[in-house]
Motif scaffolding. Structure first.
Motif, PDB file in Angstrom:
ATOM      1  N   VAL A  55       0.746  -1.213   0.155  1.00 35.74           N
ATOM      2  CA  VAL A  55      -0.057   0.234  -0.005  1.00 35.74           C
ATOM      3  C   VAL A  55       0.919   1.412  -0.198  1.00 35.74           C
ATOM      4  O   VAL A  55       1.886   1.401   0.886  1.00 35.74           O
ATOM      5  CB  VAL A  55      -0.840  -0.059   1.289  1.00 35.74           C
ATOM      6  N   ARG A  56       0.582   2.200  -0.754  1.00 29.21           N
ATOM      7  CA  ARG A  56       1.209   3.157  -1.001  1.00 29.21           C
ATOM      8  C   ARG A  56       0.525   4.429  -0.190  1.00 29.21           C
ATOM      9  O   ARG A  56      -0.658   4.391   0.058  1.00 29.21           O
ATOM     10  CB  ARG A  56       1.245   3.684  -2.401  1.00 29.21           C
ATOM     11  N   ILE A  57       1.411   5.384   0.558  1.00 23.58           N
ATOM     12  CA  ILE A  57       0.874   6.409   1.126  1.00 23.58           C
ATOM     13  C   ILE A  57       1.351   7.759   0.657  1.00 23.58           C
ATOM     14  O   ILE A  57       2.559   7.759   0.142  1.00 23.58           O
ATOM     15  CB  ILE A  57       0.948   6.333   2.717  1.00 23.58           C
ATOM     16  N   VAL A  58       0.617   8.944   0.908  1.00 26.00           N
ATOM     17  CA  VAL A  58       1.295  10.093   0.263  1.00 26.00           C
ATOM     18  C   VAL A  58       1.100  11.042   1.508  1.00 26.00           C
ATOM     19  O   VAL A  58      -0.075  11.160   2.175  1.00 26.00           O
ATOM     20  CB  VAL A  58       0.448  10.715  -0.868  1.00 26.00           C
ATOM     21  N   ALA A  67       4.644   1.561   1.331  1.00 30.27           N
ATOM     22  CA  ALA A  67       4.601   2.122   2.864  1.00 30.27           C
ATOM     23  C   ALA A  67       4.632   0.747   4.089  1.00 30.27           C
ATOM     24  O   ALA A  67       5.117   0.917   5.083  1.00 30.27           O
ATOM     25  CB  ALA A  67       3.732   3.163   3.258  1.00 30.27           C
ATOM     26  N   PHE A  68       3.922  -0.039   3.481  1.00 29.68           N
ATOM     27  CA  PHE A  68       3.295  -1.310   4.169  1.00 29.68           C
ATOM     28  C   PHE A  68       2.782  -2.121   3.310  1.00 29.68           C
ATOM     29  O   PHE A  68       2.390  -1.969   2.243  1.00 29.68           O
ATOM     30  CB  PHE A  68       2.475  -0.923   5.697  1.00 29.68           C
ATOM     31  N   ARG A  69       2.566  -3.610   4.038  1.00 27.50           N
ATOM     32  CA  ARG A  69       1.929  -4.752   3.341  1.00 27.50           C
ATOM     33  C   ARG A  69       0.943  -5.308   4.161  1.00 27.50           C
ATOM     34  O   ARG A  69       1.119  -5.541   5.232  1.00 27.50           O
ATOM     35  CB  ARG A  69       3.113  -5.656   3.108  1.00 27.50           C
ATOM     36  N   ILE A  70      -0.063  -5.485   3.656  1.00 25.75           N
ATOM     37  CA  ILE A  70      -1.096  -6.027   4.352  1.00 25.75           C
ATOM     38  C   ILE A  70      -1.461  -7.278   4.238  1.00 25.75           C
ATOM     39  O   ILE A  70      -1.263  -7.907   3.042  1.00 25.75           O
ATOM     40  CB  ILE A  70      -2.865  -5.394   4.181  1.00 25.75           C
ATOM     41  N   ASP A  71      -1.670  -8.481   5.291  1.00 32.83           N
ATOM     42  CA  ASP A  71      -1.751  -9.725   4.927  1.00 32.83           C
ATOM     43  C   ASP A  71      -2.783 -10.168   3.870  1.00 32.83           C
ATOM     44  O   ASP A  71      -2.497 -10.670   2.870  1.00 32.83           O
ATOM     45  CB  ASP A  71      -2.008 -10.544   6.183  1.00 32.83           C
ATOM     46  N   LEU A  72      -4.038  -9.812   4.095  1.00 31.87           N
ATOM     47  CA  LEU A  72      -5.170  -9.946   3.471  1.00 31.87           C
ATOM     48  C   LEU A  72      -6.121  -9.003   2.917  1.00 31.87           C
ATOM     49  O   LEU A  72      -6.514  -8.106   4.049  1.00 31.87           O
ATOM     50  CB  LEU A  72      -6.051 -11.380   3.711  1.00 31.87           C
ATOM     51  N   LEU A  73      -6.493  -8.702   1.722  1.00 24.52           N
ATOM     52  CA  LEU A  73      -7.507  -7.693   1.582  1.00 24.52           C
ATOM     53  C   LEU A  73      -8.918  -8.422   0.963  1.00 24.52           C
ATOM     54  O   LEU A  73      -8.588  -9.316  -0.170  1.00 24.52           O
ATOM     55  CB  LEU A  73      -7.131  -6.610   0.741  1.00 24.52           C
ATOM     56  N   VAL A  74      -9.965  -8.614   1.817  1.00 20.43           N
ATOM     57  CA  VAL A  74     -11.049  -9.290   1.177  1.00 20.43           C
ATOM     58  C   VAL A  74     -12.018  -8.523   0.771  1.00 20.43           C
ATOM     59  O   VAL A  74     -12.577  -7.584   1.166  1.00 20.43           O
ATOM     60  CB  VAL A  74     -11.557 -10.170   2.456  1.00 20.43           C
ATOM     61  N   ASP A  75     -12.408  -8.722  -0.692  1.00 17.61           N
ATOM     62  CA  ASP A  75     -13.422  -8.110  -1.452  1.00 17.61           C
ATOM     63  C   ASP A  75     -13.170  -6.774  -1.500  1.00 17.61           C
ATOM     64  O   ASP A  75     -14.191  -5.902  -1.461  1.00 17.61           O
ATOM     65  CB  ASP A  75     -14.765  -8.462  -0.843  1.00 17.61           C
ATOM     66  N   ARG A  76     -12.043  -6.408  -1.388  1.00 18.52           N
ATOM     67  CA  ARG A  76     -11.456  -5.002  -1.651  1.00 18.52           C
ATOM     68  C   ARG A  76     -11.863  -4.057  -0.683  1.00 18.52           C
ATOM     69  O   ARG A  76     -11.790  -2.867  -0.472  1.00 18.52           O
ATOM     70  CB  ARG A  76     -11.983  -4.441  -2.854  1.00 18.52           C
ATOM     71  N   VAL A  77     -12.556  -4.462   0.751  1.00 15.08           N
ATOM     72  CA  VAL A  77     -13.248  -3.699   1.606  1.00 15.08           C
ATOM     73  C   VAL A  77     -12.669  -4.219   3.230  1.00 15.08           C
ATOM     74  O   VAL A  77     -12.810  -3.143   3.912  1.00 15.08           O
ATOM     75  CB  VAL A  77     -14.666  -3.525   1.679  1.00 15.08           C
ATOM     76  N   LEU A 102      -5.212   4.975   6.501  1.00 14.67           N
ATOM     77  CA  LEU A 102      -4.390   4.985   5.368  1.00 14.67           C
ATOM     78  C   LEU A 102      -5.049   4.731   4.071  1.00 14.67           C
ATOM     79  O   LEU A 102      -5.132   5.408   2.952  1.00 14.67           O
ATOM     80  CB  LEU A 102      -3.094   4.673   5.611  1.00 14.67           C
ATOM     81  N   MET A 103      -6.009   3.658   4.136  1.00 11.60           N
ATOM     82  CA  MET A 103      -6.692   3.243   3.035  1.00 11.60           C
ATOM     83  C   MET A 103      -7.960   3.353   2.873  1.00 11.60           C
ATOM     84  O   MET A 103      -8.426   3.268   1.758  1.00 11.60           O
ATOM     85  CB  MET A 103      -6.453   1.488   3.040  1.00 11.60           C
ATOM     86  N   LYS A 104      -8.375   4.285   3.748  1.00 13.39           N
ATOM     87  CA  LYS A 104      -9.775   4.761   3.881  1.00 13.39           C
ATOM     88  C   LYS A 104     -10.913   3.845   3.672  1.00 13.39           C
ATOM     89  O   LYS A 104     -11.756   3.966   2.973  1.00 13.39           O
ATOM     90  CB  LYS A 104     -10.043   5.866   2.741  1.00 13.39           C
ATOM     91  N   LEU A 105     -10.670   2.721   4.517  1.00 12.81           N
ATOM     92  CA  LEU A 105     -11.439   1.566   4.594  1.00 12.81           C
ATOM     93  C   LEU A 105     -12.187   1.655   6.131  1.00 12.81           C
ATOM     94  O   LEU A 105     -11.524   2.058   6.913  1.00 12.81           O
ATOM     95  CB  LEU A 105     -10.718   0.198   4.209  1.00 12.81           C
ATOM     96  N   GLU A 106     -13.241   0.982   6.136  1.00 16.74           N
ATOM     97  CA  GLU A 106     -13.923   0.867   7.367  1.00 16.74           C
ATOM     98  C   GLU A 106     -13.654  -0.106   8.540  1.00 16.74           C
ATOM     99  O   GLU A 106     -13.769  -0.087   9.525  1.00 16.74           O
ATOM    100  CB  GLU A 106     -15.613   0.860   7.174  1.00 16.74           C
ATOM    101  N   VAL A 107     -13.582  -1.550   8.054  1.00 15.50           N
ATOM    102  CA  VAL A 107     -13.416  -2.469   8.715  1.00 15.50           C
ATOM    103  C   VAL A 107     -12.175  -3.471   8.574  1.00 15.50           C
ATOM    104  O   VAL A 107     -11.869  -3.577   7.497  1.00 15.50           O
ATOM    105  CB  VAL A 107     -14.714  -3.566   8.768  1.00 15.50           C
ATOM    106  N   GLY A 108     -11.516  -3.986   9.746  1.00 18.67           N
ATOM    107  CA  GLY A 108     -10.489  -4.842   9.569  1.00 18.67           C
ATOM    108  C   GLY A 108     -10.457  -5.969  10.688  1.00 18.67           C
ATOM    109  O   GLY A 108     -11.421  -5.834  11.507  1.00 18.67           O
ATOM    110  N   LEU A 109      -9.926  -6.999  10.605  1.00 17.27           N
ATOM    111  CA  LEU A 109      -9.821  -8.052  11.482  1.00 17.27           C
ATOM    112  C   LEU A 109      -8.396  -8.373  11.743  1.00 17.27           C
ATOM    113  O   LEU A 109      -7.573  -8.518  10.899  1.00 17.27           O
ATOM    114  CB  LEU A 109     -10.585  -9.464  11.202  1.00 17.27           C
TER     115      LEU A 109
END
Length: 131
Positions: A55-58, A67-77, A102-109
């Motif tokens: 994931v890129r950040i500005v 900038a960082f690497r996420i393990d899983l992104l499920v259904d893009r959200v 940073l990704m402007k997403l709402e939910v994570g686990l």
């Protein structure tokens, strides 16, 4: 082709898959193994899954491409961070919240497969700034 799922349906599916995986294999494997097996199971359930997404950040005109690497992104959200540690740590949820913001997403686990039960290793993180 991924179907359209709600946040609640996605997180319920991820948690169910994680619990089943933990029940069958138990704690003690490498995070990368849990991540791969969880991604495979979610794909079988009809979810679109990206592994190890960079994931890129500005920030103030300065761009950091990886900038960082996420393990899983499920259904893009929904972002899923996989851990395999003997203890829960609040730093994992804080780290995930930063990713969500940073990704402007709402939910994570955060899923910690290293604990005796999967239920003890689940943390749902909500980014209220994304709403």
């Amino acid at each position: 082709m991924a179907m359209d799922f709600t946040h609640a349906e996605i997180t319920a599916s991820v948690i169910d898959a994680a619990v089943r995986l933990h029940q069958e294999l138990g704690p003690g494997m490498l995070e990368s193994a849990y991540e791969l097996l969880l991604a495979d199971e979610l794909s079988r359930r009809g979810h679109e899954v990206e592994r190890q997404r960079t994931v890129r950040i500005v920030y103030r005109g300065c761009t950091v491409d990886k900038a960082f690497r996420i393990d899983l992104l499920v259904d893009r959200v929904v972002v899923v961070e996989v851990k395999c540690c003997e203890r829960r740590s609040p730093v994992y949820a804080r780290q995930l919240l930063t990713y969500l913001r940073l990704m402007k997403l709402e939910v994570g686990l955060v899923l910690n497969f290293g604990l005796p039960t999967m239920k003890a290793g689940i943390a749902r993180v909500i980014n209220t700034q994304a709403r």
